[in-house]
Write a protein that holds these residues in place. Structure first.
Motif, PDB file in Angstrom:
ATOM      1  N   THR A   1       0.830  -1.204   0.000  1.00 54.50           N
ATOM      2  CA  THR A   1       0.000   0.000   0.000  1.00 54.50           C
ATOM      3  C   THR A   1       0.866   1.258   0.000  1.00 54.50           C
TER       4      THR A   1
ATOM      5  N   THR B   1      -9.136 -13.186   3.474  1.00 58.60           N
ATOM      6  CA  THR B   1      -8.937 -11.736   3.535  1.00 58.60           C
ATOM      7  C   THR B   1      -9.455 -11.172   4.844  1.00 58.60           C
TER       8      THR B   1
ATOM      9  N   VAL C   1     -11.517  -4.711  -7.736  1.00 65.57           N
ATOM     10  CA  VAL C   1     -11.298  -5.828  -6.826  1.00 65.57           C
ATOM     11  C   VAL C   1     -11.486  -7.135  -7.572  1.00 65.57           C
TER      12      VAL C   1
ATOM     13  N   LEU D   1      -6.768  -5.851  -6.444  1.00 68.03           N
ATOM     14  CA  LEU D   1      -6.893  -6.149  -5.019  1.00 68.03           C
ATOM     15  C   LEU D   1      -7.593  -7.499  -4.934  1.00 68.03           C
TER      16      LEU D   1
ATOM     17  N   LEU E   1      -9.332 -10.649  -3.240  1.00 60.73           N
ATOM     18  CA  LEU E   1     -10.097 -11.035  -2.064  1.00 60.73           C
ATOM     19  C   LEU E   1     -10.288 -12.541  -2.050  1.00 60.73           C
TER      20      LEU E   1
ATOM     21  N   GLN F   1      -7.229  -0.309   4.030  1.00 57.92           N
ATOM     22  CA  GLN F   1      -6.465  -0.116   2.797  1.00 57.92           C
ATOM     23  C   GLN F   1      -7.282   0.679   1.774  1.00 57.92           C
TER      24      GLN F   1
ATOM     25  N   LEU G   1      -8.632  -4.743   4.887  1.00 52.97           N
ATOM     26  CA  LEU G   1      -9.017  -4.325   3.542  1.00 52.97           C
ATOM     27  C   LEU G   1      -9.732  -2.981   3.581  1.00 52.97           C
TER      28      LEU G   1
END
Length: 190
Positions: free
Chosen positions: A137, A166, A188, A160, A162, A174, A171
């Motif tokens: 990040t 996760t 995502v 990203l 998942l 982030q 999350l």
């Protein structure tokens, strides 16, 4: 799954959502052939289409395509110039794709890249795609600040991933950090 075929299918069954690729590995295509496919896809999507382009990061894809992984960055630079020209004019040499006039210029083009590519995204593309697959990040936020400093406008965080493992609290934090930094969107993968 072929991303352009997938987008054509999505365009046929939707009317309002924006449609786009994360990062299409440009060196795997010839610019004229890709421009033809893009113009065709634009007819289905209209202004909803966004294309992410990049040099590529998966050697196996280049092996399958019979393309050079080692020269992908120089290939990308020359092919991008050719693709941009074909999208603007509909022509390359003695080849004329004869697109509808309202398709000329092509869709919004975003650049998926790091390092010096962040400056290139800001100066020569409609937006930048930052992959969260291989980056922390903090690295993404630092690169985003550089992108904005170079005058970049639209910025997307992609990839990203998942899974069932996760941590949703992590999350959420982030995603908030990306939003607070000024990213416009996040893509995502489930």
């Amino acid at each position: 799954t072929d991303p352009l075929l997938t987008l054509a299918t999505a365009a046929a069954v939707t009317r309002t959502i924006r449609l786009g690729t994360a990062v299409l590995q440009l060196p795997l295509y010839t610019p004229l052939e890709l421009a033809h496919r893009i113009f065709s896809l634009q007819q289905l999507c209209g202004p909803r289409l966004i294309l992410g382009l990049g040099a590529g990061s998966t050697a196996a894809d280049f092996k399958i395509s019979g393309r050079s992984f080692e020269t992908r960055f120089s290939d990308f630079r020359s092919q991008f110039k050719q693709l941009k020209s074909v999208l603007e004019t509909g022509q390359a040499g003695d080849s004329d794709l004869s697109p509808w006039p309202d398709l000329l210029g092509g869709p919004a083009l975003y650049f998926g890249s790091w390092g010096n590519g962040v400056e290139m995204a800001a100066r020569h593309f409609d937006g930048w795609i930052a992959s969260a697959h291989y980056r922390r990040t903090e690295e993404i936020l630092t690169a985003h600040a550089r992108y904005r400093a170079f005058g970049g406008e639209k910025a997307v965080v992609s990839t990203l991933q998942l899974t069932q493992e996760t941590d949703l609290g992590a999350l959420r934090a982030q995603l908030w950090s990306f939003s607070e930094a000024g990213f416009d969107e996040t893509a995502v993968m489930f």
